[in-house]
Motif scaffolding. Structure first.
Motif, PDB file in Angstrom:
ATOM      1  N   ILE A 384       0.863  -1.186   0.000  1.00  0.00           N
ATOM      2  CA  ILE A 384       0.000   0.000   0.000  1.00  0.00           C
ATOM      3  C   ILE A 384       0.894   1.229   0.000  1.00  0.00           C
ATOM      4  N   THR A 385       0.695   2.090  -0.986  1.00  0.00           N
ATOM      5  CA  THR A 385       1.436   3.347  -1.061  1.00  0.00           C
ATOM      6  C   THR A 385       0.451   4.501  -0.873  1.00  0.00           C
ATOM      7  N   ILE A 386       0.793   5.425   0.006  1.00  0.00           N
ATOM      8  CA  ILE A 386      -0.052   6.601   0.239  1.00  0.00           C
ATOM      9  C   ILE A 386       0.790   7.848  -0.034  1.00  0.00           C
ATOM     10  N   ARG A 387       0.335   8.642  -0.998  1.00  0.00           N
ATOM     11  CA  ARG A 387       0.963   9.936  -1.255  1.00  0.00           C
ATOM     12  C   ARG A 387       0.241  11.008  -0.445  1.00  0.00           C
ATOM     13  N   HIS A 388       1.016  11.883   0.186  1.00  0.00           N
ATOM     14  CA  HIS A 388       0.466  12.936   1.053  1.00  0.00           C
ATOM     15  C   HIS A 388      -0.361  12.301   2.181  1.00  0.00           C
ATOM     16  N   TYR A 389       0.301  11.437   2.923  1.00  0.00           N
ATOM     17  CA  TYR A 389      -0.340  10.659   3.980  1.00  0.00           C
ATOM     18  C   TYR A 389      -0.435  11.451   5.284  1.00  0.00           C
ATOM     19  N   ASN A 390      -1.264  10.927   6.180  1.00  0.00           N
ATOM     20  CA  ASN A 390      -1.299  11.366   7.574  1.00  0.00           C
ATOM     21  C   ASN A 390      -1.686  10.147   8.410  1.00  0.00           C
ATOM     22  N   ASN A 391      -1.737  10.323   9.706  1.00  0.00           N
ATOM     23  CA  ASN A 391      -2.024   9.178  10.582  1.00  0.00           C
ATOM     24  C   ASN A 391      -3.391   8.572  10.308  1.00  0.00           C
TER      25      ASN A 391
END
Length: 423
Positions: A384-391
């Protein structure tokens, strides 16, 4: 000048081809070059046929007949007159495959793959071109292999940009002032006129090549989704349209595996500052997504999921450090088997990567690596890749998941996970 690209889903049946014509009717006054992919799942079937032929199995005739039946159904729906010249042209393209199948395979698999699988785009573009002419949308069918010139790296050919640009500019701009052009995605040719392909799902890249070489004002890729979404709808029930992206964000999303755009598509357009639009061929009034030069950051977190991942952990047998000579050797072995690394992490004594489980070539790589290294593997994982992630976004994707490996930087979080309780 404008470039439109239509993928296989948009021309999977006769109604799709008719819808393509309806879209182009609204742009009949434009200087349009149209790039067409193979119809529906044709490429998958041609790949299966190539494998069958190379292994000399007995199913080749059955698979070829499936291809003929599928395309003939589209032909009869579009061209009631059985004497229409399109029938002979399509039949002759199938003869090109039959010529290959008549003799035992004497060439390497990658070369044979290109000669057989490339026929899918030739079939679809031939049918589309005749349909458009029949409804008054004057166009000229051009063979992309006469323009996109590559090296001889079959199945992943590299473009000779200087020769390609010269050939494109030699006559296509003049043709576009008189009529539309219909051509193929995915395929090219060596200087010796051997057919090559640009990599799986490479039709987007073909459209970008033509756009950059003309150069075009813009390029539109017509999809079965409203535009670039922040996640694949098959993974998330609620997705959001991203109305505008910078070239950089689009490149990053493609690099990490977002399947909306082929990874090689963006850079040629960025070099020439050509805007890319991703629009729906189902809802043509929707504004879609524009990709262009902009300083605006990606407005919302974006999620990319890749299943069937293999974690390969590599350790020197002599317990020495993982240093430059080991890394160089390891990457050479990955390149030899054409395996793309999706995630990697190295420590002093180990190097770990996540790759797609592509079957036989993974097994060959593992055997190859074991000659020099201690190798461990773990299959059935999800990346799983998240761009511009947060908690909050991280928590959203980790429900009933166990983290195997995690990497973060300022903008991107990658999580290699398995289902809780899985072995």
């Amino acid at each position: 000048m404008h470039v439109f690209k239509f993928g296989g889903a948009s021309v999977k049946d006769a109604s799709g081809v008719i819808n393509l014509g309806n879209i182009l009717t609204s742009y009949a006054d434009k200087n349009l070059l149209i790039v067409v992919s193979a119809m529906g799942k044709t490429t998958d079937l041609l790949e299966e046929l190539t494998q069958c032929y190379f292994q000399q199995k007995e199913d080749c005739a059955v698979l070829l007949q499936q291809l003929k039946t599928y395309h003939n159904a589209i032909l009869t729906a579009l061209f009631p007159d059985e004497n229409h010249p399109v029938y002979n042209q399509v039949a002759n393209l199938f003869v090109e495959i039959e010529w290959v199948l008549e003799e035992p395979p004497m060439d390497g698999y990658d070369y044979l793959y290109d000669q057989i699988v490339a026929v899918g785009e030739l079939l679809s573009s031939t049918i589309v071109s005749h349909h458009l002419n029949a409804r008054g949308l004057k166009n000229r069918w051009l063979d992309a292999r006469s323009y996109i010139i590559t090296d001889n790296t079959h199945r992943e050919a590299r473009v000779n940009w200087e020769i390609t640009e010269g050939r494109v500019q030699q006559d296509i701009p003049a043709i576009l002032t008189q009529e539309m052009v219909v051509t193929q995605g995915f395929i090219g040719s060596t200087s010796e006129n051997f057919t090559t392909t640009l990599g799986r799902d490479g039709s987007d890249y073909s459209a970008a090549i033509f756009a950059a070489c003309l150069p075009a004002d813009d390029i539109t890729i017509w999809k079965d989704v409203p535009g670039v979404l922040n996640a694949d709808p098959k993974w998330f029930d609620e997705t959001q349209l991203i109305p505008e992206l910078s070239y950089l964000d689009a490149i990053e999303l493609a690099y990490y595996g977002a399947n909306i755009i082929h990874p090689k598509t963006i850079k040629p357009l960025q070099n020439k500052d050509i805007a890319l639009y991703v629009k729906s061929f189902i809802d043509t009034e929707n504004g879609g997504t524009q990709i262009r030069t902009t300083k605006e950051a990606l407005p919302i977190p974006s999620f990319i999921f890749k299943i069937n991942q293999v974690l390969i952990s590599i350790l020197p047998k002599d317990f020495s450090f993982i240093v430059e000579d080991n890394l160089s050797d390891i990457f050479n072995r990955f390149h030899r088997y054409r395996i793309k690394v999706n995630m990697m992490h190295n420590s002093a004594v180990s190097f770990s990567v996540s790759v797609d489980d592509t079957g036989d070539n993974i097994n060959k790589l593992l055997c190859d690596l074991q000659e020099r290294y201690a190798v461990q593997e773990q299959r059935g994982l999800e990346l799983i890749t998240i761009r511009h992630y947060n908690n909050q976004t991280i928590a959203r994707v980790l429900v009933e998941k166990e983290i195997i490996m995690e990497l973060k930087d300022s903008y991107t979080c990658q999580l290699l996970v398995k289902k809780q309780g899985a072995g």
